[in-house]
Design a protein around this motif. Structure first.
Motif, PDB file in Angstrom:
ATOM      1  N   CYS A 272       0.820  -1.209   0.000  1.00 39.25           N
ATOM      2  CA  CYS A 272       0.000   0.000   0.000  1.00 39.25           C
ATOM      3  C   CYS A 272       0.857   1.265   0.000  1.00 39.25           C
ATOM      4  O   CYS A 272       0.547   2.235  -0.703  1.00 39.25           O
ATOM      5  N   LYS A 273       1.934   1.264   0.754  1.00 41.46           N
ATOM      6  CA  LYS A 273       2.825   2.427   0.807  1.00 41.46           C
ATOM      7  C   LYS A 273       3.483   2.670  -0.553  1.00 41.46           C
ATOM      8  O   LYS A 273       3.597   3.814  -1.006  1.00 41.46           O
ATOM      9  N   THR A 274       3.905   1.604  -1.214  1.00 34.80           N
ATOM     10  CA  THR A 274       4.525   1.748  -2.535  1.00 34.80           C
ATOM     11  C   THR A 274       3.523   2.285  -3.544  1.00 34.80           C
ATOM     12  O   THR A 274       3.833   3.184  -4.331  1.00 34.80           O
ATOM     13  N   LEU A 275       2.301   1.742  -3.529  1.00 31.70           N
ATOM     14  CA  LEU A 275       1.271   2.225  -4.443  1.00 31.70           C
ATOM     15  C   LEU A 275       0.913   3.682  -4.160  1.00 31.70           C
ATOM     16  O   LEU A 275       0.695   4.465  -5.084  1.00 31.70           O
ATOM     17  N   GLU A 276       0.888   4.039  -2.892  1.00 30.70           N
ATOM     18  CA  GLU A 276       0.620   5.422  -2.510  1.00 30.70           C
ATOM     19  C   GLU A 276       1.713   6.355  -3.033  1.00 30.70           C
ATOM     20  O   GLU A 276       1.428   7.444  -3.548  1.00 30.70           O
ATOM     21  N   THR A 277       2.954   5.925  -2.946  1.00 28.27           N
ATOM     22  CA  THR A 277       4.077   6.723  -3.449  1.00 28.27           C
ATOM     23  C   THR A 277       4.003   6.863  -4.963  1.00 28.27           C
ATOM     24  O   THR A 277       4.225   7.952  -5.506  1.00 28.27           O
ATOM     25  N   TYR A 278       3.678   5.761  -5.652  1.00 34.13           N
ATOM     26  CA  TYR A 278       3.550   5.820  -7.111  1.00 34.13           C
ATOM     27  C   TYR A 278       2.404   6.754  -7.506  1.00 34.13           C
ATOM     28  O   TYR A 278       2.563   7.588  -8.405  1.00 34.13           O
ATOM     29  N   ALA A 279       1.270   6.656  -6.826  1.00 30.91           N
ATOM     30  CA  ALA A 279       0.123   7.524  -7.121  1.00 30.91           C
ATOM     31  C   ALA A 279       0.490   8.992  -6.920  1.00 30.91           C
ATOM     32  O   ALA A 279       0.154   9.844  -7.746  1.00 30.91           O
ATOM     33  N   SER A 280       1.182   9.285  -5.846  1.00 27.65           N
ATOM     34  CA  SER A 280       1.601  10.652  -5.562  1.00 27.65           C
ATOM     35  C   SER A 280       2.557  11.170  -6.633  1.00 27.65           C
ATOM     36  O   SER A 280       2.431  12.314  -7.099  1.00 27.65           O
ATOM     37  N   THR A 281       3.494  10.328  -7.033  1.00 24.85           N
ATOM     38  CA  THR A 281       4.452  10.702  -8.084  1.00 24.85           C
ATOM     39  C   THR A 281       3.731  10.956  -9.397  1.00 24.85           C
ATOM     40  O   THR A 281       4.042  11.906 -10.116  1.00 24.85           O
ATOM     41  N   CYS A 282       2.746  10.125  -9.693  1.00 25.59           N
ATOM     42  CA  CYS A 282       1.963  10.299 -10.920  1.00 25.59           C
ATOM     43  C   CYS A 282       1.247  11.645 -10.911  1.00 25.59           C
ATOM     44  O   CYS A 282       1.298  12.389 -11.889  1.00 25.59           O
ATOM     45  N   ARG A 283       0.579  11.932  -9.808  1.00 24.84           N
ATOM     46  CA  ARG A 283      -0.155  13.198  -9.703  1.00 24.84           C
ATOM     47  C   ARG A 283       0.777  14.402  -9.821  1.00 24.84           C
ATOM     48  O   ARG A 283       0.439  15.395 -10.461  1.00 24.84           O
ATOM     49  N   LYS A 284       1.946  14.317  -9.196  1.00 24.18           N
ATOM     50  CA  LYS A 284       2.915  15.418  -9.273  1.00 24.18           C
ATOM     51  C   LYS A 284       3.389  15.654 -10.698  1.00 24.18           C
ATOM     52  O   LYS A 284       3.810  16.746 -11.041  1.00 24.18           O
ATOM     53  N   ASN A 285       3.327  14.601 -11.522  1.00 22.04           N
ATOM     54  CA  ASN A 285       3.744  14.714 -12.916  1.00 22.04           C
ATOM     55  C   ASN A 285       2.573  14.966 -13.862  1.00 22.04           C
ATOM     56  O   ASN A 285       2.713  14.875 -15.068  1.00 22.04           O
ATOM     57  N   GLY A 286       1.409  15.250 -13.306  1.00 21.08           N
ATOM     58  CA  GLY A 286       0.260  15.640 -14.113  1.00 21.08           C
ATOM     59  C   GLY A 286      -0.635  14.516 -14.593  1.00 21.08           C
ATOM     60  O   GLY A 286      -1.496  14.740 -15.440  1.00 21.08           O
ATOM     61  N   ALA A 287      -0.472  13.316 -14.087  1.00 19.70           N
ATOM     62  CA  ALA A 287      -1.282  12.188 -14.531  1.00 19.70           C
ATOM     63  C   ALA A 287      -2.466  11.971 -13.594  1.00 19.70           C
ATOM     64  O   ALA A 287      -2.355  12.120 -12.382  1.00 19.70           O
ATOM     65  N   ALA A 288      -3.584  11.619 -14.177  1.00 11.90           N
ATOM     66  CA  ALA A 288      -4.765  11.264 -13.387  1.00 11.90           C
ATOM     67  C   ALA A 288      -4.587   9.845 -12.868  1.00 11.90           C
ATOM     68  O   ALA A 288      -4.114   8.967 -13.587  1.00 11.90           O
ATOM     69  N   VAL A 289      -4.966   9.642 -11.624  1.00 15.76           N
ATOM     70  CA  VAL A 289      -4.896   8.314 -11.020  1.00 15.76           C
ATOM     71  C   VAL A 289      -6.293   7.956 -10.544  1.00 15.76           C
ATOM     72  O   VAL A 289      -6.936   8.730  -9.836  1.00 15.76           O
ATOM     73  N   HIS A 290      -6.763   6.798 -10.959  1.00 16.12           N
ATOM     74  CA  HIS A 290      -8.089   6.331 -10.563  1.00 16.12           C
ATOM     75  C   HIS A 290      -7.975   5.559  -9.249  1.00 16.12           C
ATOM     76  O   HIS A 290      -6.884   5.315  -8.751  1.00 16.12           O
ATOM     77  N   ASP A 291      -9.101   5.157  -8.697  1.00 15.86           N
ATOM     78  CA  ASP A 291      -9.113   4.464  -7.413  1.00 15.86           C
ATOM     79  C   ASP A 291      -8.259   3.200  -7.468  1.00 15.86           C
ATOM     80  O   ASP A 291      -8.583   2.252  -8.167  1.00 15.86           O
ATOM     81  N   TRP A 292      -7.184   3.206  -6.748  1.00 11.15           N
ATOM     82  CA  TRP A 292      -6.306   2.044  -6.676  1.00 11.15           C
ATOM     83  C   TRP A 292      -6.437   1.345  -5.326  1.00 11.15           C
ATOM     84  O   TRP A 292      -6.097   0.187  -5.175  1.00 11.15           O
ATOM     85  N   ARG A 293      -6.936   2.068  -4.319  1.00  6.67           N
ATOM     86  CA  ARG A 293      -7.029   1.501  -2.976  1.00  6.67           C
ATOM     87  C   ARG A 293      -8.017   0.323  -2.899  1.00  6.67           C
ATOM     88  O   ARG A 293      -7.718  -0.681  -2.269  1.00  6.67           O
ATOM     89  N   THR A 294      -9.153   0.442  -3.537  1.00  5.13           N
ATOM     90  CA  THR A 294     -10.148  -0.626  -3.472  1.00  5.13           C
ATOM     91  C   THR A 294      -9.642  -1.905  -4.136  1.00  5.13           C
ATOM     92  O   THR A 294      -9.637  -2.951  -3.484  1.00  5.13           O
ATOM     93  N   PRO A 295      -9.156  -1.851  -5.385  1.00  2.80           N
ATOM     94  CA  PRO A 295      -8.683  -3.111  -5.983  1.00  2.80           C
ATOM     95  C   PRO A 295      -7.457  -3.702  -5.288  1.00  2.80           C
ATOM     96  O   PRO A 295      -7.276  -4.913  -5.268  1.00  2.80           O
TER      97      PRO A 295
END
Length: 65
Positions: free
Chosen positions: A39-62
Motif C-alpha cells: 500500500c505504501k509503494t502504491l501510494e508513493t507511485y500515485a503521488s508521483t503520478c499526480r505530481k507529474n500531471g497524470a490522473a490516477v483512478h481508485d487504486w485503494r479498493t482493488p
C-alpha cells in the motif's frame, strides 16, 4: 502492472512503473507479504503520478488498501 487498463493507466506515459514495481516486489517479498508495504509503494507511485500531471483512478479498493 499486468493491466494497462488499471487505475494507473494514465500514469505510465508520465512515470515508468518499472522501478516502483521492482522495489515493491522486493520489499513485499522480504517482509513476508506485508500489505502495508504494498500500500505504501502504491501510494508513493500515485503521488508521483499526480505530481507529474497524470490522473490516477481508485487504486485503494482493488489493491485492498
Amino acid at each position: 502492472k499486468k493491466s494497462f487498463q488499471g487505475p494507473f493507466r494514465a500514469c505510465h506515459d508520465f512515470v515508468n512503473p518499472r522501478d516502483f514495481f521492482r522495489n515493491c516486489l522486493y520489499d513485499v517479498c522480504m517482509s513476508g507479504g506485508a500489505k502495508k508495504i504494498l500500500c505504501k509503494t502504491l501510494e508513493t507511485y500515485a503521488s508521483t503520478c499526480r505530481k507529474n500531471g497524470a490522473a490516477v483512478h481508485d487504486w485503494r479498493t482493488p489493491a485492498g488498501c
